[in-house]
Motif scaffolding. Sequence first.
Motif, PDB file in Angstrom:
ATOM      1  N   ASP A 238      23.064 -21.256 -17.318  1.00 46.03           N
ATOM      2  CA  ASP A 238      22.020 -20.320 -17.753  1.00 46.03           C
ATOM      3  C   ASP A 238      21.615 -19.385 -16.617  1.00 46.03           C
ATOM      4  O   ASP A 238      21.225 -18.241 -16.854  1.00 46.03           O
ATOM      5  N   ILE A 239      21.694 -19.896 -15.390  1.00 50.22           N
ATOM      6  CA  ILE A 239      21.326 -19.124 -14.201  1.00 50.22           C
ATOM      7  C   ILE A 239      22.418 -19.312 -13.165  1.00 50.22           C
ATOM      8  O   ILE A 239      22.897 -20.435 -12.946  1.00 50.22           O
ATOM      9  N   VAL A 240      22.822 -18.232 -12.515  1.00 47.95           N
ATOM     10  CA  VAL A 240      23.750 -18.298 -11.387  1.00 47.95           C
ATOM     11  C   VAL A 240      23.072 -17.658 -10.181  1.00 47.95           C
ATOM     12  O   VAL A 240      22.551 -16.541 -10.270  1.00 47.95           O
ATOM     13  N   ILE A 241      23.080 -18.371  -9.054  1.00 43.97           N
ATOM     14  CA  ILE A 241      22.608 -17.814  -7.784  1.00 43.97           C
ATOM     15  C   ILE A 241      23.802 -17.773  -6.845  1.00 43.97           C
ATOM     16  O   ILE A 241      24.297 -18.820  -6.416  1.00 43.97           O
ATOM     17  N   GLU A 242      24.280 -16.567  -6.550  1.00 42.20           N
ATOM     18  CA  GLU A 242      25.491 -16.383  -5.747  1.00 42.20           C
ATOM     19  C   GLU A 242      25.078 -16.143  -4.295  1.00 42.20           C
ATOM     20  O   GLU A 242      24.388 -15.169  -3.992  1.00 42.20           O
ATOM     21  N   CYS A 243      25.519 -17.019  -3.386  1.00 42.97           N
ATOM     22  CA  CYS A 243      25.058 -16.969  -1.992  1.00 42.97           C
ATOM     23  C   CYS A 243      26.181 -16.739  -0.990  1.00 42.97           C
ATOM     24  O   CYS A 243      25.946 -16.865   0.218  1.00 42.97           O
ATOM     25  N   THR A 244      27.389 -16.419  -1.442  1.00 37.18           N
ATOM     26  CA  THR A 244      28.510 -16.304  -0.506  1.00 37.18           C
ATOM     27  C   THR A 244      28.878 -14.862  -0.173  1.00 37.18           C
ATOM     28  O   THR A 244      29.311 -14.573   0.944  1.00 37.18           O
ATOM     29  N   GLY A 245      28.774 -13.956  -1.131  1.00 38.47           N
ATOM     30  CA  GLY A 245      29.269 -12.595  -0.931  1.00 38.47           C
ATOM     31  C   GLY A 245      30.779 -12.501  -0.965  1.00 38.47           C
ATOM     32  O   GLY A 245      31.342 -11.425  -0.758  1.00 38.47           O
ATOM     33  N   ALA A 246      31.473 -13.620  -1.225  1.00 39.10           N
ATOM     34  CA  ALA A 246      32.941 -13.632  -1.271  1.00 39.10           C
ATOM     35  C   ALA A 246      33.416 -12.997  -2.573  1.00 39.10           C
ATOM     36  O   ALA A 246      33.008 -13.411  -3.654  1.00 39.10           O
ATOM     37  N   LEU A 247      34.279 -12.004  -2.469  1.00 39.84           N
ATOM     38  CA  LEU A 247      34.665 -11.233  -3.644  1.00 39.84           C
ATOM     39  C   LEU A 247      35.317 -12.067  -4.742  1.00 39.84           C
ATOM     40  O   LEU A 247      34.988 -11.879  -5.922  1.00 39.84           O
ATOM     41  N   PRO A 248      36.227 -13.007  -4.444  1.00 36.06           N
ATOM     42  CA  PRO A 248      36.787 -13.809  -5.544  1.00 36.06           C
ATOM     43  C   PRO A 248      35.717 -14.635  -6.257  1.00 36.06           C
ATOM     44  O   PRO A 248      35.786 -14.815  -7.480  1.00 36.06           O
ATOM     45  N   VAL A 249      34.735 -15.121  -5.507  1.00 31.22           N
ATOM     46  CA  VAL A 249      33.648 -15.887  -6.126  1.00 31.22           C
ATOM     47  C   VAL A 249      32.805 -14.981  -7.009  1.00 31.22           C
ATOM     48  O   VAL A 249      32.455 -15.322  -8.139  1.00 31.22           O
ATOM     49  N   LEU A 250      32.496 -13.793  -6.501  1.00 29.80           N
ATOM     50  CA  LEU A 250      31.727 -12.827  -7.282  1.00 29.80           C
ATOM     51  C   LEU A 250      32.421 -12.498  -8.598  1.00 29.80           C
ATOM     52  O   LEU A 250      31.794 -12.476  -9.663  1.00 29.80           O
ATOM     53  N   ALA A 251      33.731 -12.245  -8.524  1.00 32.17           N
ATOM     54  CA  ALA A 251      34.471 -11.896  -9.733  1.00 32.17           C
ATOM     55  C   ALA A 251      34.441 -13.031 -10.744  1.00 32.17           C
ATOM     56  O   ALA A 251      34.412 -12.794 -11.961  1.00 32.17           O
ATOM     57  N   ASP A 252      34.426 -14.264 -10.254  1.00 31.52           N
ATOM     58  CA  ASP A 252      34.428 -15.416 -11.153  1.00 31.52           C
ATOM     59  C   ASP A 252      33.054 -15.646 -11.773  1.00 31.52           C
ATOM     60  O   ASP A 252      32.937 -15.846 -12.985  1.00 31.52           O
ATOM     61  N   VAL A 253      31.983 -15.617 -10.954  1.00 32.86           N
ATOM     62  CA  VAL A 253      30.675 -16.025 -11.473  1.00 32.86           C
ATOM     63  C   VAL A 253      30.107 -15.041 -12.486  1.00 32.86           C
ATOM     64  O   VAL A 253      29.241 -15.402 -13.280  1.00 32.86           O
ATOM     65  N   MET A 254      30.571 -13.811 -12.478  1.00 36.10           N
ATOM     66  CA  MET A 254      30.087 -12.851 -13.463  1.00 36.10           C
ATOM     67  C   MET A 254      30.334 -13.336 -14.898  1.00 36.10           C
ATOM     68  O   MET A 254      29.631 -12.948 -15.822  1.00 36.10           O
ATOM     69  N   HIS A 255      31.338 -14.198 -15.059  1.00 41.43           N
ATOM     70  CA  HIS A 255      31.683 -14.706 -16.387  1.00 41.43           C
ATOM     71  C   HIS A 255      31.194 -16.140 -16.595  1.00 41.43           C
ATOM     72  O   HIS A 255      31.491 -16.737 -17.628  1.00 41.43           O
ATOM     73  N   ARG A 256      30.464 -16.668 -15.620  1.00 41.03           N
ATOM     74  CA  ARG A 256      30.030 -18.062 -15.698  1.00 41.03           C
ATOM     75  C   ARG A 256      28.635 -18.231 -16.280  1.00 41.03           C
ATOM     76  O   ARG A 256      28.119 -19.339 -16.341  1.00 41.03           O
ATOM     77  N   VAL A 257      28.017 -17.154 -16.686  1.00 43.26           N
ATOM     78  CA  VAL A 257      26.661 -17.223 -17.210  1.00 43.26           C
ATOM     79  C   VAL A 257      26.705 -17.119 -18.731  1.00 43.26           C
ATOM     80  O   VAL A 257      27.460 -16.325 -19.301  1.00 43.26           O
ATOM     81  N   GLY A 258      25.899 -17.965 -19.390  1.00 41.42           N
ATOM     82  CA  GLY A 258      25.876 -17.982 -20.840  1.00 41.42           C
ATOM     83  C   GLY A 258      24.971 -16.912 -21.424  1.00 41.42           C
ATOM     84  O   GLY A 258      24.441 -16.051 -20.710  1.00 41.42           O
ATOM     85  N   SER A 259      24.747 -16.948 -22.712  1.00 37.85           N
ATOM     86  CA  SER A 259      23.937 -15.948 -23.398  1.00 37.85           C
ATOM     87  C   SER A 259      22.512 -15.925 -22.857  1.00 37.85           C
ATOM     88  O   SER A 259      21.929 -16.971 -22.549  1.00 37.85           O
ATOM     89  N   ASP A 260      21.960 -14.709 -22.739  1.00 39.13           N
ATOM     90  CA  ASP A 260      20.616 -14.485 -22.194  1.00 39.13           C
ATOM     91  C   ASP A 260      20.498 -14.971 -20.757  1.00 39.13           C
ATOM     92  O   ASP A 260      19.397 -15.262 -20.273  1.00 39.13           O
ATOM     93  N   GLY A 261      21.622 -15.056 -20.051  1.00 42.81           N
ATOM     94  CA  GLY A 261      21.640 -15.603 -18.703  1.00 42.81           C
ATOM     95  C   GLY A 261      21.309 -14.583 -17.631  1.00 42.81           C
ATOM     96  O   GLY A 261      21.256 -13.376 -17.875  1.00 42.81           O
ATOM     97  N   VAL A 262      21.085 -15.102 -16.421  1.00 41.02           N
ATOM     98  CA  VAL A 262      20.706 -14.276 -15.280  1.00 41.02           C
ATOM     99  C   VAL A 262      21.592 -14.640 -14.095  1.00 41.02           C
ATOM    100  O   VAL A 262      21.736 -15.823 -13.754  1.00 41.02           O
ATOM    101  N   VAL A 263      22.176 -13.628 -13.455  1.00 43.03           N
ATOM    102  CA  VAL A 263      22.956 -13.804 -12.232  1.00 43.03           C
ATOM    103  C   VAL A 263      22.202 -13.109 -11.098  1.00 43.03           C
ATOM    104  O   VAL A 263      21.936 -11.909 -11.177  1.00 43.03           O
ATOM    105  N   CYS A 264      21.866 -13.879 -10.063  1.00 46.43           N
ATOM    106  CA  CYS A 264      21.191 -13.322  -8.881  1.00 46.43           C
ATOM    107  C   CYS A 264      22.166 -13.322  -7.720  1.00 46.43           C
ATOM    108  O   CYS A 264      22.717 -14.368  -7.347  1.00 46.43           O
ATOM    109  N   LEU A 265      22.396 -12.160  -7.131  1.00 41.97           N
ATOM    110  CA  LEU A 265      23.306 -12.011  -5.998  1.00 41.97           C
ATOM    111  C   LEU A 265      22.489 -11.952  -4.708  1.00 41.97           C
ATOM    112  O   LEU A 265      21.684 -11.049  -4.520  1.00 41.97           O
ATOM    113  N   THR A 266      22.694 -12.936  -3.821  1.00 38.03           N
ATOM    114  CA  THR A 266      21.998 -12.931  -2.528  1.00 38.03           C
ATOM    115  C   THR A 266      22.962 -12.769  -1.362  1.00 38.03           C
ATOM    116  O   THR A 266      22.539 -12.475  -0.248  1.00 38.03           O
ATOM    117  N   GLY A 267      24.260 -12.996  -1.585  1.00 41.78           N
ATOM    118  CA  GLY A 267      25.239 -12.855  -0.511  1.00 41.78           C
ATOM    119  C   GLY A 267      25.669 -11.406  -0.364  1.00 41.78           C
ATOM    120  O   GLY A 267      25.851 -10.688  -1.352  1.00 41.78           O
TER     121      GLY A 267
END
Length: 354
Positions: A238-267
């Motif tokens: 439901d929530i993703v908090i991305e803390c790496t800034g690593a591009l392959p991780v970023l590309a993956d987590v964009m699709h890891r959030v479900g409906s009405d979800g929130v992705v927060c990028l801190t890296g």
Amino acid sequence: MQVVKAITVLPGTPASVQLDDRPEPRGTDDALLVQAIALGVCGTDREIISGAYGWAPPGKERLVLGHESLGRVIETPQNSGFDKGDIVVGIVRRPDPVPCPSCAVGEWDMCRNGLYTERGIKAVDGYGAERFPLEPQYAIKVDASLGSLAVLLEPASILAKAWDHIDRIGARTRSWSPRTVLVTGAGPVGLLGAVMAQQRGLEIHVMDLADSGPKPDLVRDLGGHYHARMLPEDFRADIVIECTGALPVLADVMHRVGSDGVVCLTGVSGSGHRLPFDFGAFNRHMVLSNNVTFGSVNANRAHYQAAAEALAKADRAWLSRLITRRVPLDRWQEAFQRQPGDIKVVLQFEPDAA
């Protein structure tokens, strides 16, 4: 003239960091005088040392490094709200002088014109000195029972802001009731984000490259699930908090959030790198699922206070395991050198404060 030791760098010049003698600061009518206890080290410090980042104060060549502070008040102006002996952490960012609409209301973390300054980073000397001045309005009094663990307050404030904004975005729908959070990166920022998720009663998942060492056990001891290097193909949160800034991780987590979800990028990612990325699929997923992706950096006073409350509620023994190395001032160079197994490295100005 009495002097204090300070860690300084010539911004823009690689490998220029050194331990200098500086004139001892004095208490003033508008600033506390603080005796340094400890200084946290992070990737931003190493970036500045590499010459890739940082600005010296106007009219000076060198910058005093350090923004993750912890100190003890030794002199205080009248009516400051602080007493001698108080344990304090200094806020990093200062509002721009214009000020912009955000800075004018104390939300300098959301500065709109980029004219802010930052202790130890941008145009203001940092906290990497045996003694330093600190304006009361930028000082946070911390729970003395935390001891030197309060040096984690600055990185914790970054996650307190992230969670504040996640909560605000989630409230766009009155029925939002998240259950699962994914944190990518089990460094200090990611792990502090995970402990705040635990305090919210969420199911925690953390992914990191490490498949051994302290990180997996730290996550499991929060009651969370640790994923080394990859996630199950069908995993969603439901929530993703991305803390790496690593591009392959970023590309993956964009699709890891479900409906009405929130992705927060801190890296923060480096520029100049490209990856194959199906932007159409990403756009389709975002739109059809009512998802939000946003970036978050820095923190204001309210976030520092929220972080202090979160640290006070956290298990002290668990927090202490985040600090994997404590380096005395006479070996200060070692604090800025990465070692296997590092999570949070702390430079100790007071050896007995561990």
